[in-house]
Design a protein around this motif. Structure first.
Motif, mmCIF file in Angstrom:
data_model
loop_
_atom_site.group_PDB
_atom_site.id
_atom_site.type_symbol
_atom_site.label_atom_id
_atom_site.label_comp_id
_atom_site.label_asym_id
_atom_site.label_seq_id
_atom_site.Cartn_x
_atom_site.Cartn_y
_atom_site.Cartn_z
ATOM 1 N N PRO A 184 54.083 17.911 130.318
ATOM 2 C CA PRO A 184 54.493 16.503 130.384
ATOM 3 C C PRO A 184 53.900 15.703 129.230
ATOM 4 O O PRO A 184 52.965 16.141 128.564
ATOM 5 N N SER A 185 54.447 14.521 129.035
ATOM 6 C CA SER A 185 54.055 13.562 128.003
ATOM 7 C C SER A 185 54.386 14.068 126.608
ATOM 8 O O SER A 185 53.676 14.882 126.030
ATOM 9 N N MET A 186 55.461 13.556 126.049
ATOM 10 C CA MET A 186 55.864 13.908 124.697
ATOM 11 C C MET A 186 55.753 12.718 123.747
ATOM 12 O O MET A 186 55.374 12.880 122.593
ATOM 13 N N ILE A 187 56.074 11.519 124.233
ATOM 14 C CA ILE A 187 55.813 10.295 123.469
ATOM 15 C C ILE A 187 55.202 9.281 124.426
ATOM 16 O O ILE A 187 55.758 9.016 125.491
ATOM 17 N N ALA A 188 54.048 8.729 124.056
ATOM 18 C CA ALA A 188 53.391 7.709 124.875
ATOM 19 C C ALA A 188 53.074 6.498 124.000
ATOM 20 O O ALA A 188 52.392 6.631 122.976
ATOM 21 N N LEU A 189 53.594 5.344 124.404
ATOM 22 C CA LEU A 189 53.275 4.065 123.763
ATOM 23 C C LEU A 189 52.385 3.302 124.744
ATOM 24 O O LEU A 189 52.862 2.887 125.806
ATOM 25 N N THR A 190 51.128 3.102 124.413
ATOM 26 C CA THR A 190 50.175 2.574 125.381
ATOM 27 C C THR A 190 49.467 1.337 124.858
ATOM 28 O O THR A 190 49.587 0.969 123.689
ATOM 29 N N ASN A 191 48.708 0.715 125.748
ATOM 30 C CA ASN A 191 47.851 -0.423 125.398
ATOM 31 C C ASN A 191 48.626 -1.544 124.707
ATOM 32 O O ASN A 191 48.187 -2.105 123.707
ATOM 33 N N GLY A 192 49.802 -1.857 125.247
ATOM 34 C CA GLY A 192 50.565 -2.974 124.718
ATOM 35 C C GLY A 192 51.346 -2.688 123.461
ATOM 36 O O GLY A 192 51.742 -3.623 122.742
ATOM 37 N N SER A 193 51.611 -1.420 123.161
ATOM 38 C CA SER A 193 52.416 -1.088 121.974
ATOM 39 C C SER A 193 53.814 -1.676 122.120
ATOM 40 O O SER A 193 54.493 -1.433 123.119
ATOM 41 N N SER A 194 54.262 -2.440 121.137
ATOM 42 C CA SER A 194 55.478 -3.234 121.289
ATOM 43 C C SER A 194 56.382 -3.165 120.065
ATOM 44 O O SER A 194 55.938 -2.854 118.958
ATOM 45 N N GLU A 195 57.664 -3.450 120.306
ATOM 46 C CA GLU A 195 58.698 -3.517 119.272
ATOM 47 C C GLU A 195 58.864 -2.201 118.529
ATOM 48 O O GLU A 195 59.161 -2.159 117.338
ATOM 49 N N ASN A 196 58.686 -1.108 119.259
ATOM 50 C CA ASN A 196 58.851 0.223 118.679
ATOM 51 C C ASN A 196 60.232 0.769 119.012
ATOM 52 O O ASN A 196 60.826 0.428 120.040
ATOM 53 N N LEU A 197 60.747 1.647 118.146
ATOM 54 C CA LEU A 197 62.053 2.263 118.334
ATOM 55 C C LEU A 197 61.882 3.769 118.511
ATOM 56 O O LEU A 197 61.267 4.436 117.664
ATOM 57 N N ILE A 198 62.437 4.299 119.612
ATOM 58 C CA ILE A 198 62.490 5.739 119.871
ATOM 59 C C ILE A 198 63.967 6.097 119.952
ATOM 60 O O ILE A 198 64.642 5.752 120.922
ATOM 61 N N SER A 199 64.490 6.765 118.931
ATOM 62 C CA SER A 199 65.940 6.908 118.850
ATOM 63 C C SER A 199 66.345 8.233 118.227
ATOM 64 O O SER A 199 65.719 8.721 117.274
ATOM 65 N N GLY A 200 67.412 8.814 118.776
ATOM 66 C CA GLY A 200 68.031 9.983 118.160
ATOM 67 C C GLY A 200 67.179 11.230 118.181
ATOM 68 O O GLY A 200 67.358 12.118 117.343
ATOM 69 N N ASN A 201 66.257 11.328 119.138
ATOM 70 C CA ASN A 201 65.410 12.513 119.255
ATOM 71 C C ASN A 201 65.991 13.483 120.285
ATOM 72 O O ASN A 201 66.719 13.094 121.194
ATOM 73 N N HIS A 202 65.624 14.746 120.146
ATOM 74 C CA HIS A 202 65.971 15.734 121.162
ATOM 75 C C HIS A 202 64.687 16.153 121.878
ATOM 76 O O HIS A 202 63.789 16.741 121.276
ATOM 77 N N PHE A 203 64.622 15.819 123.165
ATOM 78 C CA PHE A 203 63.482 16.189 124.001
ATOM 79 C C PHE A 203 63.851 17.431 124.807
ATOM 80 O O PHE A 203 64.800 17.397 125.599
ATOM 81 N N ARG A 204 63.112 18.497 124.626
ATOM 82 C CA ARG A 204 63.328 19.688 125.444
ATOM 83 C C ARG A 204 62.024 20.049 126.148
ATOM 84 O O ARG A 204 61.024 20.356 125.504
ATOM 85 N N ARG A 205 62.059 19.964 127.455
ATOM 86 C CA ARG A 205 60.877 20.283 128.273
ATOM 87 C C ARG A 205 61.129 21.587 129.016
ATOM 88 O O ARG A 205 62.100 21.710 129.770
#
Length: 393
Positions: free
Chosen positions: A266-287
């Motif tokens: 588990p956990s592949m991308i984590a935006l923590t502690n108030g991380s803001s205005e970020n873009l997560i786009s067009g990725n392929h997540f395979r778990r």
């Protein structure tokens, strides 16, 4: 010009570079400093490492700008596969090649390369335009998960810096491959990092770093990419395997796009502690499920975990295939995306393919989340009424 290009094998040092390349590099840097003494005429230099095997017994300390240390190939070879093989007698090669540095410290230091210049105020200590290119740094011996192993660091940058480049490098069997503090416009590209605890760490604070086109294969106790207090990182075009873990802490306006992410945990991308205005786009997540045992996160943490505001998660493919018996906690529905907190986060046109009932989860502290074609109604688990949903048909 003769004194700006150095070859470690022809430099008249006090020891052979095959015996202690760290000491030879330190002596070359001392020679550069003795020749470049005028403020306006310090062009730096190139240190060339020809193909060969070199032991590093003394930490190399870089305290000058405009220095390029380069070899003739990253030389990576999987040492874990080698060490898990009972008989390698018929193998053609059994250790990394090309320009290959073996970190066999006898000086009590953890870093193979320490980049640091003392000075106050910050501008005096700031270093510019240092390049590491096309050679292999090998920690020699370790055991999984590497983070708890030999404590060796490939390259540690501990002074504020501008326009550093790490290109075409190979790293193997290190607790940390690259650690850069106070980075401004730092570039990591075309590197091959595997069998290391953590691949890339941006500590302190950084701005507009670029992490592109790398292979990052890290262990479950470490990070593929770790950044704190970062502004505007671009993480794109990477292949991130085994225990893919990109963690951004208090980091804003970053772009994580077009990456191939494959993880056993588990956990592949984590935006923590108030991380803001970020873009997560067009990725392929395979778990998937496979080698290793992680106790750091369970399957309720989310493949994407967000605690911050105004982030966008768009046009990603989620492919989830884990046996039900291997989900933690037992019998839980795995979380694909968790909005743990923050306002106005936006999930749009994400496609989900899973062998189990998976969930998009909104915690009670999240507000004004917008979800467009990113979950069926049955796939949304919300602990708040403050959201808008256009369900996937």
């Amino acid at each position: 010009m003769a004194h700006t290009v150095y070859d470690v094998t022809t430099f008249n040092g006090s020891v052979s570079p095959h015996r202690d390349i760290g000491k030879v590099i330190n002596e070359i840097i001392a020679d550069i400093k003795s020749r470049q003494t005028t403020q306006k005429t310090r062009p730096g230099a190139v240190i060339y490492i020809p193909p060969g095997h070199y032991d590093l017994r003394t930490r190399a300390v870089i305290d000058i700008s405009f220095l390029t240390i380069k070899g003739s190939g990253h030389g990576f070879m999987s040492e874990a596969i080698r060490d898990d093989t009972s008989d390698t007698s018929k193998w053609i090669e059994i250790q990394p090649g090309s320009s290959h540095i073996r970190v066999v410290h006898t000086d009590g230091n953890n870093e193979a390369f320490l980049v640091q210049r003392d000075g106050s105020p910050t501008e005096i200590g700031r270093l510019n335009g240092v390049v590491f290119q096309d050679f292999c740094i090998d920690g020699v011996a370790d055991t999984k998960p590497y983070v708890e192993g030999n404590h060796k660091i490939g390259i540690s940058v501990q002074s504020d810096n501008d326009s550093f480049r790490f290109e075409g490098m190979g790293f193997v069997y290190l607790t940390q491959a690259m650690v850069v503090k106070g980075a401004d416009a730092c570039s990591f590209t075309n590197n091959f990092v595997a069998e290391c605890g953590t691949s890339i760490s941006l500590t302190g604070a950084s701005q507009v770093a670029k992490i592109t086109n790398n292979y990052l294969i890290s262990a479950w106790a470490g990070y593929s990419v770790f950044a704190e207090n970062a502004e505007g990182i671009l993480i794109s075009g990477n292949t991130i395997l085994w225990a893919c873990n990109i963690t951004l802490i208090n980091s804003n306006r970053c772009n994580i796009s077009a990456n191939k992410l494959l993880s056993n945990f588990p956990s592949m991308i984590a935006l923590t502690n108030g991380s803001s205005e970020n873009l997560i786009s067009g990725n392929h997540f395979r778990r998937v499920y496979g080698d290793g045992t992680s106790t750091r996160y369970d399957d309720l943490f989310g493949l994407v975990h967000i605690n911050g505001s105004d982030n966008a998660v768009t046009a990603n493919q989620f492919s989830f295939s884990v046996p039900a018996a291997n989900i933690t906690p037992s019998r839980a529905d795995p979380t694909l995306i968790l909005i743990a907190g923050g306002a106005r986060n936006f999930l749009a046109t994400n496609n989900i393919k899973a062998n189990l009932d998976v969930k998009v989860v909104l915690d009670s502290s999240s507000t004004e989340t917008k979800i467009l074609y990113s979950a069926k109604s049955s796939e949304l688990n919300s602990y708040t009424d403050n959201y808008a949903l256009v369900a996937t048909p």
